[in-house]
Every structure is written in structure tokens, then in C-alpha cells.
Design a protein around this motif. Sequence first.
Motif, PDB file in Angstrom:
ATOM      1  N   ASP A   1       0.817  -1.217   0.000  1.00 15.60           N
ATOM      2  CA  ASP A   1       0.000   0.000   0.000  1.00 15.60           C
ATOM      3  C   ASP A   1       0.846   1.261   0.000  1.00 15.60           C
ATOM      4  N   TRP A   2       1.975   1.239   0.708  1.00  7.89           N
ATOM      5  CA  TRP A   2       2.798   2.449   0.770  1.00  7.89           C
ATOM      6  C   TRP A   2       3.261   2.875  -0.619  1.00  7.89           C
ATOM      7  N   TYR A   3       3.457   1.922  -1.514  1.00  7.76           N
ATOM      8  CA  TYR A   3       3.865   2.257  -2.884  1.00  7.76           C
ATOM      9  C   TYR A   3       2.790   3.130  -3.548  1.00  7.76           C
ATOM     10  N   TYR A   4       1.537   2.702  -3.458  1.00  6.57           N
ATOM     11  CA  TYR A   4       0.443   3.460  -4.067  1.00  6.57           C
ATOM     12  C   TYR A   4       0.237   4.803  -3.373  1.00  6.57           C
ATOM     13  N   ASN A   5       0.385   4.819  -2.056  1.00  8.20           N
ATOM     14  CA  ASN A   5       0.243   6.078  -1.320  1.00  8.20           C
ATOM     15  C   ASN A   5       1.289   7.091  -1.757  1.00  8.20           C
ATOM     16  N   LEU A   6       2.520   6.655  -1.876  1.00 13.02           N
ATOM     17  CA  LEU A   6       3.599   7.580  -2.252  1.00 13.02           C
ATOM     18  C   LEU A   6       3.509   8.022  -3.707  1.00 13.02           C
ATOM     19  N   THR A   7       3.244   7.098  -4.614  1.00 14.28           N
ATOM     20  CA  THR A   7       3.172   7.488  -6.026  1.00 14.28           C
ATOM     21  C   THR A   7       1.967   8.369  -6.290  1.00 14.28           C
ATOM     22  N   SER A   8       0.896   8.163  -5.553  1.00 15.54           N
ATOM     23  CA  SER A   8      -0.291   9.011  -5.696  1.00 15.54           C
ATOM     24  C   SER A   8      -0.016  10.428  -5.183  1.00 15.54           C
ATOM     25  N   ALA A   9       0.631  10.518  -4.037  1.00 16.21           N
ATOM     26  CA  ALA A   9       0.907  11.826  -3.417  1.00 16.21           C
ATOM     27  C   ALA A   9       2.089  12.540  -4.062  1.00 16.21           C
ATOM     28  N   GLY A  10       3.078  11.781  -4.520  1.00 12.77           N
ATOM     29  CA  GLY A  10       4.286  12.385  -5.079  1.00 12.77           C
ATOM     30  C   GLY A  10       5.264  12.891  -4.038  1.00 12.77           C
ATOM     31  N   SER A  11       4.940  12.655  -2.774  1.00 10.66           N
ATOM     32  CA  SER A  11       5.821  13.109  -1.700  1.00 10.66           C
ATOM     33  C   SER A  11       5.544  12.303  -0.437  1.00 10.66           C
ATOM     34  N   GLY A  12       6.454  12.436   0.496  1.00 17.75           N
ATOM     35  CA  GLY A  12       6.349  11.787   1.791  1.00 17.75           C
ATOM     36  C   GLY A  12       7.469  12.334   2.652  1.00 17.75           C
ATOM     37  N   SER A  13       7.877  11.570   3.652  1.00 14.97           N
ATOM     38  CA  SER A  13       9.051  11.952   4.427  1.00 14.97           C
ATOM     39  C   SER A  13       9.732  10.690   4.927  1.00 14.97           C
ATOM     40  N   VAL A  14      10.997  10.824   5.277  1.00 13.47           N
ATOM     41  CA  VAL A  14      11.748   9.690   5.789  1.00 13.47           C
ATOM     42  C   VAL A  14      12.449  10.071   7.084  1.00 13.47           C
ATOM     43  N   GLU A  15      12.576   9.075   7.948  1.00 13.91           N
ATOM     44  CA  GLU A  15      13.468   9.161   9.094  1.00 13.91           C
ATOM     45  C   GLU A  15      14.686   8.356   8.692  1.00 13.91           C
ATOM     46  N   ARG A  16      15.817   8.989   8.709  1.00 22.26           N
ATOM     47  CA  ARG A  16      17.084   8.346   8.339  1.00 22.26           C
ATOM     48  C   ARG A  16      18.072   8.668   9.450  1.00 22.26           C
ATOM     49  N   GLY A  17      18.483   7.659  10.182  1.00 26.45           N
ATOM     50  CA  GLY A  17      19.300   7.915  11.368  1.00 26.45           C
ATOM     51  C   GLY A  17      18.450   8.655  12.384  1.00 26.45           C
ATOM     52  N   THR A  18      18.914   9.838  12.797  1.00 25.25           N
ATOM     53  CA  THR A  18      18.165  10.644  13.757  1.00 25.25           C
ATOM     54  C   THR A  18      17.469  11.829  13.098  1.00 25.25           C
ATOM     55  N   GLU A  19      17.496  11.879  11.789  1.00 26.55           N
ATOM     56  CA  GLU A  19      16.953  13.010  11.038  1.00 26.55           C
ATOM     57  C   GLU A  19      15.669  12.626  10.313  1.00 26.55           C
ATOM     58  N   THR A  20      14.714  13.543  10.275  1.00 23.40           N
ATOM     59  CA  THR A  20      13.481  13.369   9.504  1.00 23.40           C
ATOM     60  C   THR A  20      13.382  14.515   8.518  1.00 23.40           C
ATOM     61  N   TYR A  21      13.071  14.192   7.256  1.00 24.33           N
ATOM     62  CA  TYR A  21      12.967  15.242   6.241  1.00 24.33           C
ATOM     63  C   TYR A  21      11.982  14.841   5.145  1.00 24.33           C
ATOM     64  N   PRO A  22      11.408  15.857   4.461  1.00 28.35           N
ATOM     65  CA  PRO A  22      10.469  15.574   3.379  1.00 28.35           C
ATOM     66  C   PRO A  22      11.206  15.104   2.123  1.00 28.35           C
TER      67      PRO A  22
END
Length: 140
Positions: A72-93
Motif C-alpha cells: 500500500d505504501w507504494y500506491y500512497n507515495l506514487t499518488s501523493a508524489g511526496s512523503g518523508s523519511v526518518e534516516r538515522g536521527t533526522e526526519t525530512y520531506p
Amino acid sequence: MSDWNDKVIAEFRANEGRVGGPFTGAPMVLLHHRGRKSGRELVAPMMYLANESDDRVIYVFASKGGAPTNPDWYYNLTSAGSGSVERGTETYPVTVRDVAGDERDKLFEVQAGRYPGFAEYAKKTAGIRTIPVLELTRAI
């Protein structure tokens, strides 16, 4: 799956982005996306492949463990065209691009070479679906 994901997410956050067990030493992110039907914010832990020439870019693989359908996350992201990630201790769009053709094939080959489980997922989905690869680019 939710309980398992919740444990991985908690471990990720408690250890500055590091997770043990089957993910020991693997690059991990927590991918935030909004449900296109529910509107709820969701979080999915997953491995990624870093772009070696641009540290703003990572690639994620919609393998769903070799299931016959895309996650489902694949369809959610491709539909929205954006999201955010937590990588290490950082979160960014991030912005999202669905990678196709030879570019997709090369990226998947690199990931499967580093982590043979991905090659197994591809075998399970052969003739059913091609596992999508998404490029996530830091938006700021």
C-alpha cells in the motif's frame, strides 16, 4: 505485520536508525506516507539503497517480501508524489519518482547483489509483477 513493524520502528528510534536481527548492518529508513483512502499518516520501515553520487537521493524497493501485489505504501507515495523519511536521527520531506526501464533494472540488480533476499523476492514475483523502485529525493 503491524506488530512486527511496530517493533522494528521502536528499535530504529531507540538506536539512532540501527536495527538488529535480519536487518543488522543494513541501511534502514522509516518511510512516512499518508493513506490515500484513510488520510492517516502511516510509517513503514524498510531497507534502502543510497545514491552514491547524490546524498540527497535514496532508493526503496516495493518488494512486499515477494508477495503478488505491491505494498500500500507504494500506491500512497506514487499518488501523493511526496512523503518523508526518518534516516538515522533526522526526519525530512522527500519527493517521489517511480523509476522504470533499464534504470530500475540496474538499481534492483545492485540491491539484490548486496542483499540476496531481494533476488528471492524477484523470483517469487516473476511473471506476476515487477518490483517497483522509488527514488526519494530530499525536498529541502
